[in-house]
Design an enzyme around this catalytic site. Structure first.
Site, PDB file in Angstrom:
ATOM      1  N   SER A 100     -10.963  -0.484   3.846  1.00 49.07           N
ATOM      2  CA  SER A 100     -10.210  -0.650   5.090  1.00 49.07           C
ATOM      3  C   SER A 100      -9.721   0.696   5.596  1.00 49.07           C
ATOM      4  O   SER A 100      -9.025   1.409   4.872  1.00 49.07           O
ATOM      5  CB  SER A 100      -9.004  -1.556   4.854  1.00 49.07           C
ATOM      6  OG  SER A 100      -9.463  -2.847   4.550  1.00 49.07           O
ATOM      7  N   GLU A 118      -5.078   3.717   6.511  1.00 49.21           N
ATOM      8  CA  GLU A 118      -4.888   3.412   5.079  1.00 49.21           C
ATOM      9  C   GLU A 118      -5.608   4.474   4.253  1.00 49.21           C
ATOM     10  O   GLU A 118      -5.185   4.818   3.160  1.00 49.21           O
ATOM     11  CB  GLU A 118      -5.452   2.012   4.765  1.00 49.21           C
ATOM     12  CG  GLU A 118      -5.319   1.638   3.294  1.00 49.21           C
ATOM     13  CD  GLU A 118      -5.579   0.156   3.012  1.00 49.21           C
ATOM     14  OE1 GLU A 118      -5.218  -0.685   3.857  1.00 49.21           O
ATOM     15  OE2 GLU A 118      -6.145  -0.130   1.951  1.00 49.21           O
ATOM     16  N   ARG A 175       0.818  -1.231   0.000  1.00 52.06           N
ATOM     17  CA  ARG A 175       0.000   0.000   0.000  1.00 52.06           C
ATOM     18  C   ARG A 175       0.848   1.276   0.000  1.00 52.06           C
ATOM     19  O   ARG A 175       0.427   2.310   0.529  1.00 52.06           O
ATOM     20  CB  ARG A 175      -0.955   0.046   1.207  1.00 52.06           C
ATOM     21  CG  ARG A 175      -1.878  -1.116   1.348  1.00 52.06           C
ATOM     22  CD  ARG A 175      -2.945  -1.161   0.265  1.00 52.06           C
ATOM     23  NE  ARG A 175      -3.742  -2.344   0.456  1.00 52.06           N
ATOM     24  CZ  ARG A 175      -3.388  -3.541  -0.049  1.00 52.06           C
ATOM     25  NH1 ARG A 175      -2.322  -3.670  -0.803  1.00 52.06           N
ATOM     26  NH2 ARG A 175      -4.154  -4.596   0.180  1.00 52.06           N
TER      27      ARG A 175
HETATM   28  C1  LIG Z   1     -15.959  -1.273  -0.483  1.00 55.83           C
HETATM   29  C2  LIG Z   1     -14.504  -1.006  -0.672  1.00 55.83           C
HETATM   30  C3  LIG Z   1     -13.609  -2.053  -0.769  1.00 55.83           C
HETATM   31  C4  LIG Z   1     -12.253  -1.809  -0.948  1.00 55.83           C
HETATM   32  N1  LIG Z   1     -11.400  -2.867  -1.040  1.00 55.83           N
HETATM   33  C5  LIG Z   1     -10.086  -2.632  -1.226  1.00 55.83           C
HETATM   34  C6  LIG Z   1      -9.165  -3.732  -1.334  1.00 55.83           C
HETATM   35  O1  LIG Z   1      -9.528  -4.901  -1.253  1.00 55.83           O
HETATM   36  N2  LIG Z   1      -7.855  -3.449  -1.547  1.00 55.83           N
HETATM   37  C7  LIG Z   1      -7.403  -2.156  -1.667  1.00 55.83           C
HETATM   38  O2  LIG Z   1      -6.203  -1.960  -1.882  1.00 55.83           O
HETATM   39  N3  LIG Z   1      -8.251  -1.101  -1.554  1.00 55.83           N
HETATM   40  C8  LIG Z   1      -9.569  -1.306  -1.335  1.00 55.83           C
HETATM   41  N4  LIG Z   1     -10.418  -0.256  -1.222  1.00 55.83           N
HETATM   42  C9  LIG Z   1      -9.879   1.114  -1.209  1.00 55.83           C
HETATM   43  C10 LIG Z   1      -9.846   1.842  -2.559  1.00 55.83           C
HETATM   44  O3  LIG Z   1     -10.829   1.369  -3.455  1.00 55.83           O
HETATM   45  C11 LIG Z   1      -8.475   1.705  -3.207  1.00 55.83           C
HETATM   46  O4  LIG Z   1      -7.473   2.230  -2.343  1.00 55.83           O
HETATM   47  C12 LIG Z   1      -8.382   2.436  -4.542  1.00 55.83           C
HETATM   48  O5  LIG Z   1      -7.096   2.235  -5.041  1.00 55.83           O
HETATM   49  C13 LIG Z   1      -8.619   3.928  -4.436  1.00 55.83           C
HETATM   50  O6  LIG Z   1      -8.827   4.412  -5.737  1.00 55.83           O
HETATM   51  P1  LIG Z   1      -9.640   5.758  -5.989  1.00 55.83           P
HETATM   52  O7  LIG Z   1      -9.600   6.076  -7.419  1.00 55.83           O
HETATM   53  O8  LIG Z   1     -10.974   5.683  -5.379  1.00 55.83           O
HETATM   54  O9  LIG Z   1      -8.717   6.773  -5.191  1.00 55.83           O
HETATM   55  P2  LIG Z   1      -9.114   8.090  -4.390  1.00 55.83           P
HETATM   56  O10 LIG Z   1      -9.786   7.716  -3.111  1.00 55.83           O
HETATM   57  O11 LIG Z   1      -9.811   9.052  -5.274  1.00 55.83           O
HETATM   58  O12 LIG Z   1      -7.657   8.618  -4.060  1.00 55.83           O
HETATM   59  C14 LIG Z   1      -6.811   7.883  -3.211  1.00 55.83           C
HETATM   60  C15 LIG Z   1      -5.407   8.476  -3.331  1.00 55.83           C
HETATM   61  O13 LIG Z   1      -4.935   8.198  -4.637  1.00 55.83           O
HETATM   62  C16 LIG Z   1      -4.527   9.408  -5.259  1.00 55.83           C
HETATM   63  N5  LIG Z   1      -4.801   9.283  -6.688  1.00 55.83           N
HETATM   64  C17 LIG Z   1      -5.958   8.896  -7.282  1.00 55.83           C
HETATM   65  N6  LIG Z   1      -5.795   8.868  -8.619  1.00 55.83           N
HETATM   66  C18 LIG Z   1      -4.514   9.230  -8.870  1.00 55.83           C
HETATM   67  C19 LIG Z   1      -3.719   9.411 -10.044  1.00 55.83           C
HETATM   68  N7  LIG Z   1      -4.222   9.220 -11.263  1.00 55.83           N
HETATM   69  N8  LIG Z   1      -2.442   9.814  -9.898  1.00 55.83           N
HETATM   70  C20 LIG Z   1      -1.900  10.046  -8.673  1.00 55.83           C
HETATM   71  N9  LIG Z   1      -2.599   9.910  -7.536  1.00 55.83           N
HETATM   72  C21 LIG Z   1      -3.881   9.501  -7.626  1.00 55.83           C
HETATM   73  C22 LIG Z   1      -5.343  10.494  -4.589  1.00 55.83           C
HETATM   74  O14 LIG Z   1      -4.702  11.758  -4.691  1.00 55.83           O
HETATM   75  C23 LIG Z   1      -5.385   9.995  -3.167  1.00 55.83           C
HETATM   76  O15 LIG Z   1      -4.221  10.382  -2.478  1.00 55.83           O
HETATM   77  C24 LIG Z   1     -11.785  -0.477  -1.029  1.00 55.83           C
HETATM   78  C25 LIG Z   1     -12.689   0.582  -0.947  1.00 55.83           C
HETATM   79  C26 LIG Z   1     -14.034   0.328  -0.761  1.00 55.83           C
HETATM   80  C27 LIG Z   1     -14.985   1.486  -0.669  1.00 55.83           C
END
Ligand SMILES: Cc1cc2nc3c(=O)[nH]c(=O)nc-3n(C[C@H](O)[C@H](O)[C@H](O)COP(=O)(O)OP(=O)(O)OC[C@H]3O[C@@H](n4cnc5c(N)ncnc54)[C@H](O)[C@@H]3O)c2cc1C
Length: 280
Positions: free
Chosen positions: A204, A274, A157
């Protein structure tokens, strides 16, 4: 690009909490990023908002969205280039349609591809970096660069992308052939039975400390189901915080502090968030 002034950000976080941001910029072309980032301070790249808790007061930030960056290009030999704004579930759909294998264990994660790469998202023994060959980023000098996986530091992560504040524009994946549909079905069922998917949440809340499971530590500290206002430690999965309707940013933050304190008192283990918290 589209610039939206004083934009309400509630729908840009999966927690459904968020105040008014100074601006939200929807980017159309990657070249626009240089000016957007170069000319502003306090910029935050928002993906699908599934890991990000936003303040519900005024947020003095420019949010930048790549949600229109959704192209997928097949380059042959299992090489597939994917733009950062694509929702990860769309990539899984594409892999199924084209019989590619490698990321099935991550199916059901609701983030964008860019967000997943930034966090090195993972589940059930697979991390997104397992299938990455190269990443195209806007770097700290506002240069668009392609980096090979072996030149990028990453761990659980955590990636160099976070430290250097790079923006992920696209990612080159290398897939094997043979999409495992049964695996995807199995993982989706697991997620549905274990995660509180009917309520706004951010997945998480805490990383798993080495040798421990945060959910177990939270249960042992007696915090399962504990709430502050409408923010609650999920009964179904105690490492998830759910918004029962009207949770505020303060509710969630207070709850996080209390859980960390109780877990530390009970087990001596320090939990680390996280989720990403945007304060102001
Ligand atoms: C129901 C549920 C289940 C989940 N299960 C998991 C799991 O099993 N494993 C897991 O790892 N995560 C899980 N997650 C967490 C999440 O989905 C992941 O961490 C995912 O990678 C976040 O992506 P996002 O586009 O929503 O990021 P955001 O929440 O929009 O952003 C998260 C971070 O990433 C940065 N970011 C986003 N896009 C970019 C880009 N293009 N360039 C640079 N930085 C960027 C943002 O600035 C921020 O700091 C879960 C979430 C939910 C709601």
């Amino acid at each position: 690009m589209k610039i939206l002034k004083y934009h309400h950000m509630k729908d840009y976080s999966n927690m459904k909490i968020g105040g008014i941001a100074k601006e939200l910029i929807i980017v159309e072309k990657k070249e626009e990023l240089k000016d957007i980032i170069g000319e502003r301070e306090n910029v935050f790249l928002i993906g699908n908002g599934t890991n990000t808790l936003l303040n519900d007061a005024a947020i003095d930030k420019t949010f930048v969205s790549l949600k229109n960056f959704t192209q997928i290009k097949e380059l042959g030999n299992g090489l597939v280039e994917v733009e950062a704004g694509l929702s990860f579930d769309k990539l899984i759909d594409f892999m199924e349609e084209n019989n590619y294998s490698g990321l099935e264990n991550l199916s059901g994660i609701p983030g964008s591809v860019g967000g997943m790469v930034y966090m090195n998202g993972g589940a059930y023994g697979t991390e997104i970096f397992d299938c990455i060959e190269e990443i195209e980023v806007l770097d700290e000098n506002l240069e668009i660069r392609r980096l090979k996986k072996e030149d990028i530091h990453f761990t659980y992560r955590k990636t160099e992308i976070q430290e250097k504040k790079w923006i992920v524009i696209s990612t080159l994946f290398k897939f094997k052939s043979g999409f495992d549909k049964l695996k995807v079905q199995e993982i989706k069922e697991k997620r549905e039975s274990r995660h509180p998917l009917d309520m706004p949440n951010l997945g998480s809340t805490f990383k798993n400390p080495e040798g421990y499971f945060s959910a177990k530590l939270i249960i042992e500290a007696g915090m399962q189901g504990y709430s502050v206002g409408d923010a609650q430690i999920s009964e179904k999965h105690p490492n998830f915080i759910i918004n029962r309707g009207n949770a505020t940013f303060d509710d969630v933050n207070k709850l996080i502090k209390i859980v960390k304190k109780k877990v530390k008192e009970n087990s001596g283990v320090e939990l680390q968030e996280e989720i990403i918290i945007v304060e102001r």
